[in-house]
Scaffold this motif. Structure first.
Motif, PDB file in Angstrom:
ATOM      1  N   VAL A  20       0.838  -1.203   0.000  1.00 51.39           N
ATOM      2  CA  VAL A  20       0.000   0.000   0.000  1.00 51.39           C
ATOM      3  C   VAL A  20       0.874   1.254   0.000  1.00 51.39           C
ATOM      4  CG1 VAL A  20      -1.676   1.343   1.335  1.00 51.39           C
ATOM      5  CG2 VAL A  20      -1.970  -1.119   1.094  1.00 51.39           C
ATOM      6  N   ARG A  21       1.931   1.233   0.815  1.00 51.55           N
ATOM      7  CA  ARG A  21       2.862   2.368   0.854  1.00 51.55           C
ATOM      8  C   ARG A  21       3.455   2.635  -0.525  1.00 51.55           C
ATOM      9  NH1 ARG A  21       8.191   3.078   0.829  1.00 51.55           N
ATOM     10  NH2 ARG A  21       9.099   4.808   2.015  1.00 51.55           N
ATOM     11  N   ALA A  22       3.898   1.586  -1.199  1.00 54.92           N
ATOM     12  CA  ALA A  22       4.500   1.734  -2.532  1.00 54.92           C
ATOM     13  C   ALA A  22       3.491   2.302  -3.530  1.00 54.92           C
ATOM     14  CB  ALA A  22       5.018   0.381  -3.018  1.00 54.92           C
ATOM     15  N   ARG A  23       2.238   1.843  -3.438  1.00 53.89           N
ATOM     16  CA  ARG A  23       1.195   2.329  -4.346  1.00 53.89           C
ATOM     17  C   ARG A  23       0.913   3.812  -4.107  1.00 53.89           C
ATOM     18  NH1 ARG A  23      -2.410  -1.001  -2.910  1.00 53.89           N
ATOM     19  NH2 ARG A  23      -1.630  -2.671  -4.230  1.00 53.89           N
ATOM     20  N   LEU A  24       0.824   4.208  -2.850  1.00 50.23           N
ATOM     21  CA  LEU A  24       0.578   5.617  -2.521  1.00 50.23           C
ATOM     22  C   LEU A  24       1.729   6.507  -2.985  1.00 50.23           C
ATOM     23  CD1 LEU A  24      -0.871   5.217   1.092  1.00 50.23           C
ATOM     24  CD2 LEU A  24      -2.142   5.897  -0.960  1.00 50.23           C
ATOM     25  N   LEU A  25       2.954   6.018  -2.827  1.00 53.36           N
ATOM     26  CA  LEU A  25       4.114   6.791  -3.273  1.00 53.36           C
ATOM     27  C   LEU A  25       4.104   6.992  -4.789  1.00 53.36           C
ATOM     28  CD1 LEU A  25       6.995   5.315  -1.068  1.00 53.36           C
ATOM     29  CD2 LEU A  25       6.206   7.692  -1.097  1.00 53.36           C
ATOM     30  N   ARG A  26       3.690   5.963  -5.529  1.00 55.04           N
ATOM     31  CA  ARG A  26       3.618   6.099  -6.991  1.00 55.04           C
ATOM     32  C   ARG A  26       2.580   7.146  -7.385  1.00 55.04           C
ATOM     33  NH1 ARG A  26       4.166   0.392  -6.877  1.00 55.04           N
ATOM     34  NH2 ARG A  26       1.914   0.120  -7.117  1.00 55.04           N
ATOM     35  N   HIS A  27       1.419   7.114  -6.721  1.00 55.23           N
ATOM     36  CA  HIS A  27       0.376   8.092  -7.027  1.00 55.23           C
ATOM     37  C   HIS A  27       0.834   9.511  -6.678  1.00 55.23           C
ATOM     38  CE1 HIS A  27      -2.371   5.067  -8.216  1.00 55.23           C
ATOM     39  NE2 HIS A  27      -2.687   4.632  -7.006  1.00 55.23           N
ATOM     40  N   GLU A  53      -1.402  16.393  -0.806  1.00 46.77           N
ATOM     41  CA  GLU A  53      -1.301  16.503   0.658  1.00 46.77           C
ATOM     42  C   GLU A  53      -2.011  15.337   1.333  1.00 46.77           C
ATOM     43  OE1 GLU A  53       0.583  18.636   2.250  1.00 46.77           O
ATOM     44  OE2 GLU A  53       1.186  19.407   0.277  1.00 46.77           O
ATOM     45  N   GLY A  54      -3.150  14.915   0.764  1.00 48.55           N
ATOM     46  CA  GLY A  54      -3.864  13.768   1.321  1.00 48.55           C
ATOM     47  C   GLY A  54      -3.057  12.489   1.223  1.00 48.55           C
ATOM     48  N   LEU A  55      -2.359  12.322   0.101  1.00 48.58           N
ATOM     49  CA  LEU A  55      -1.513  11.143  -0.078  1.00 48.58           C
ATOM     50  C   LEU A  55      -0.348  11.157   0.903  1.00 48.58           C
ATOM     51  CD1 LEU A  55      -1.477  10.964  -3.981  1.00 48.58           C
ATOM     52  CD2 LEU A  55      -2.370   9.207  -2.453  1.00 48.58           C
ATOM     53  N   LYS A  56       0.206  12.346   1.163  1.00 51.84           N
ATOM     54  CA  LYS A  56       1.296  12.454   2.134  1.00 51.84           C
ATOM     55  C   LYS A  56       0.845  11.989   3.518  1.00 51.84           C
ATOM     56  CE  LYS A  56       3.937  16.294   0.091  1.00 51.84           C
ATOM     57  NZ  LYS A  56       4.344  17.716   0.272  1.00 51.84           N
ATOM     58  N   LYS A  57      -0.352  12.419   3.917  1.00 54.46           N
ATOM     59  CA  LYS A  57      -0.883  12.024   5.231  1.00 54.46           C
ATOM     60  C   LYS A  57      -1.142  10.518   5.290  1.00 54.46           C
ATOM     61  CE  LYS A  57      -3.057  16.491   6.216  1.00 54.46           C
ATOM     62  NZ  LYS A  57      -4.330  17.218   6.431  1.00 54.46           N
ATOM     63  N   SER A  58      -1.645   9.954   4.183  1.00 55.38           N
ATOM     64  CA  SER A  58      -1.898   8.516   4.138  1.00 55.38           C
ATOM     65  C   SER A  58      -0.599   7.732   4.237  1.00 55.38           C
ATOM     66  CB  SER A  58      -2.633   8.151   2.849  1.00 55.38           C
ATOM     67  OG  SER A  58      -3.914   8.741   2.807  1.00 55.38           O
ATOM     68  N   ILE A  59       0.439   8.217   3.572  1.00 56.49           N
ATOM     69  CA  ILE A  59       1.747   7.554   3.615  1.00 56.49           C
ATOM     70  C   ILE A  59       2.304   7.581   5.040  1.00 56.49           C
ATOM     71  CG2 ILE A  59       4.161   7.713   2.849  1.00 56.49           C
ATOM     72  CD1 ILE A  59       3.006   8.790   0.153  1.00 56.49           C
ATOM     73  N   GLN A  60       2.144   8.726   5.731  1.00 57.37           N
ATOM     74  CA  GLN A  60       2.612   8.829   7.108  1.00 57.37           C
ATOM     75  C   GLN A  60       1.883   7.847   8.024  1.00 57.37           C
ATOM     76  OE1 GLN A  60       2.037  12.957   8.046  1.00 57.37           O
ATOM     77  NE2 GLN A  60       3.842  13.644   6.893  1.00 57.37           N
ATOM     78  N   LYS A  61       0.589   7.666   7.801  1.00 54.79           N
ATOM     79  CA  LYS A  61      -0.191   6.718   8.605  1.00 54.79           C
ATOM     80  C   LYS A  61       0.276   5.285   8.360  1.00 54.79           C
ATOM     81  CE  LYS A  61      -4.410   9.499   8.930  1.00 54.79           C
ATOM     82  NZ  LYS A  61      -5.851   9.608   8.555  1.00 54.79           N
ATOM     83  N   ILE A  62       0.572   4.960   7.094  1.00 58.38           N
ATOM     84  CA  ILE A  62       1.067   3.617   6.771  1.00 58.38           C
ATOM     85  C   ILE A  62       2.432   3.390   7.415  1.00 58.38           C
ATOM     86  CG2 ILE A  62       1.869   2.119   4.909  1.00 58.38           C
ATOM     87  CD1 ILE A  62      -1.135   2.274   5.053  1.00 58.38           C
ATOM     88  N   GLU A  63       3.296   4.406   7.368  1.00 57.74           N
ATOM     89  CA  GLU A  63       4.618   4.296   7.993  1.00 57.74           C
ATOM     90  C   GLU A  63       4.486   4.039   9.493  1.00 57.74           C
ATOM     91  OE1 GLU A  63       7.532   4.013   7.047  1.00 57.74           O
ATOM     92  OE2 GLU A  63       7.812   4.915   5.089  1.00 57.74           O
ATOM     93  N   THR A  64       3.564   4.747  10.123  1.00 57.16           N
ATOM     94  CA  THR A  64       3.337   4.551  11.552  1.00 57.16           C
ATOM     95  C   THR A  64       2.856   3.133  11.838  1.00 57.16           C
ATOM     96  OG1 THR A  64       2.773   6.895  11.837  1.00 57.16           O
ATOM     97  CG2 THR A  64       2.038   5.374  13.552  1.00 57.16           C
ATOM     98  N   ALA A  65       1.943   2.647  10.984  1.00 55.25           N
ATOM     99  CA  ALA A  65       1.421   1.282  11.168  1.00 55.25           C
ATOM    100  C   ALA A  65       2.524   0.243  10.992  1.00 55.25           C
ATOM    101  CB  ALA A  65       0.294   1.030  10.170  1.00 55.25           C
ATOM    102  N   ILE A  66       3.438   0.463  10.037  1.00 54.65           N
ATOM    103  CA  ILE A  66       4.556  -0.455   9.815  1.00 54.65           C
ATOM    104  C   ILE A  66       5.460  -0.510  11.043  1.00 54.65           C
ATOM    105  CG2 ILE A  66       6.715  -0.744   8.524  1.00 54.65           C
ATOM    106  CD1 ILE A  66       5.210   0.196   6.017  1.00 54.65           C
ATOM    107  N   LYS A  67       5.793   0.664  11.573  1.00 52.85           N
ATOM    108  CA  LYS A  67       6.682   0.718  12.738  1.00 52.85           C
ATOM    109  C   LYS A  67       6.037   0.109  13.972  1.00 52.85           C
ATOM    110  CE  LYS A  67       9.347   4.668  11.073  1.00 52.85           C
ATOM    111  NZ  LYS A  67       9.692   6.097  11.264  1.00 52.85           N
ATOM    112  N   GLU A  68       4.741   0.338  14.124  1.00 51.14           N
ATOM    113  CA  GLU A  68       4.031  -0.238  15.266  1.00 51.14           C
ATOM    114  C   GLU A  68       3.948  -1.752  15.162  1.00 51.14           C
ATOM    115  OE1 GLU A  68       0.277   1.733  15.328  1.00 51.14           O
ATOM    116  OE2 GLU A  68       1.041   3.523  16.364  1.00 51.14           O
TER     117      GLU A  68
END
Length: 231
Positions: free
Chosen positions: A36-43, A75-90
């Motif tokens: 999901v992170r990779a897909r959001l980064l591409r978009h 900006e919405g994609l940036k926030k979504s990517i940050q949430k995914i990063e947080t979920a990965i680390k958790e």
């Protein structure tokens, strides 16, 4: 036809084939999050590049109107990517097996957060013994020589049947250690002075990084950087 051939192969080699270890639930979740992170980064990259192209080709009034539509999406994609990063680390922090491997990998020069996560996904958290050579082959950084008979030999080349995503991540890591790590910088400069091509030297550095990855995982001990010998 494919199913028949696979079945015939399994039957004929039933005495030597060994079942792979099942992928753990935690690794499956990590793979999904990474995808999901990779897909959001591409978009995000696509929208940003489009916006940059519009800025060069449209007049200011038209660009301002178009930016109003694209900027909130970015900006919405940036926030979504940050949430995914947080979920990965958790997820990693909450799983002892993942956290142990993750910390070992981060100790290796050239291995950052994203590369460590990707290696865990690719290897099922190193559930089976993985050698540096097998990792190098998988990433397409291990050179293979070409030989015909006893007299015709070709220059060693890497195989193009490789994990391109891992190779790209390792390339970024190799560029980083050449700048920030004396051990790799001196190696790079020495090989360049010998006339080696830039990409060839970087490929060798990627190989060195993976050898260290395999070493820390097999020993269960963080990488200890070699300090330069005082003159």
């Amino acid at each position: 036809m494919d199913a028949e051939r696979l079945c015939a192969y399994c039957v004929s080699h039933a005495d030597t084939l060994k079942a792979s270890k099942a992928v753990s639930e935690a690794v499956l979740q990590l793979k999904d999050l990474y995808a999901v992170r990779a897909r959001l980064l591409r978009h995000k990259a696509a929208h940003s590049q489009h916006l940059s192209a519009l800025k060069r080709s449209e007049d200011k009034t038209v660009y301002a109107a178009l930016e109003q539509g694209l900027r909130p999406a970015i900006e919405g994609l940036k926030k979504s990517i940050q949430k995914i990063e947080t979920a990965i680390k958790e997820l990693i922090a909450g799983n002892e097996a993942l956290d142990t491997r993750y910390r070992l990998l981060l100790s290796v020069p050239g291995i950052g957060h994203v590369t460590a996560v990707y290696l865990i996904c690719c290897t099922n958290n190193f559930s089976e013994a993985v050698s540096g050579k097998s990792l190098a082959c998988y990433a397409g950084v291990a050179p293979f020589g070409k030989q015909s008979g006893t007299s015709i030999r070709g220059r060693a080349r890497v195989n193009h049947m490789a994990n391109k995503e891992l190779k790209k991540l390792l390339h970024q890591g190799a560029r980083s250690v050449v700048v920030h790590k004396e051990e790799f910088r001196s190696y790079y400069e020495r090989k360049k002075a010998e006339g080696k091509h830039d990409l060839c030297v970087l490929n060798a550095i990627k190989n060195k990084i993976l050898l260290r990855v395999a070493s820390v995982v097999s020993k269960g001990r963080k990488y200890e950087e070699k300090l330069p010998v005082a003159a």
